[in-house]
Write a protein that holds these residues in place. Structure first.
Motif: not given
Length: 150
Positions: A1-6, A23-29, A146-147
């Motif tokens: 699980m990768t955690k990203i903070l903006v 959040q809309s572009k990356l899998s919540s899994d 995301a890509d």
């Protein structure tokens, strides 16, 4: 699980948009996305109504987010920390405890080679068009992120 903070200044305009877009572009899994502000101005508040509106217009609901302040413990919690501009970048780095902490911090627009200005403008004192512009550059950049992260 990768955690990203903006992170932006108040956590009510730019970082909530980047939070919702990523959040809309990356899998919540595979990814956890959060946002924060370097300032304590709006702790506990919802995003600015104009950020909520421009996100909603683009099919993203950020209305449930709540502003919080960036803390040194965020370095332990997150793998990548994206700052919205150079001022917030410097403020984040000032709380870093190690080189490892510093390596996590990036200017979000550095991920977008097309843009020459690497600071996301703060739309707070602007109008709807400023928020729409910020959404566009963040959306384009978040697509590239995301890509890259997949």
């Amino acid at each position: 699980m990768t955690k990203i903070l903006v992170v932006c200044l108040g956590n009510i305009c730019r970082s909530p948009l980047a939070h919702g877009i990523l959040q809309s572009k990356l899998s919540s899994d595979k990814f956890v996305i959060d946002s924060a502000g370097t300032g304590a101005y709006h702790i506990g508040n919802s995003p600015d109504y104009r950020s909520i509106a421009v996100a909603k217009k683009n099919g993203i609901d950020i209305s449930m987010q709540q502003a919080r302040q960036f803390t040194a413990s965020d370095f332990d919690e997150f793998d990548i920390i994206y700052a919205m501009d150079s001022s917030n970048y410097k403020n984040i780095l000032s709380l870093a405890q190690s080189e490892s902490d510093k390596e996590k911090v990036k200017l979000i627009l550095n991920e977008n080679p097309v843009l020459t200005n690497k600071n996301v403008p703060d739309p707070y004192h602007g109008d709807t068009s400023d928020f729409e512009y910020v959404f566009k550059i963040l959306d384009d950049t978040c697509s590239l992120i995301a890509d890259k992260l997949g």
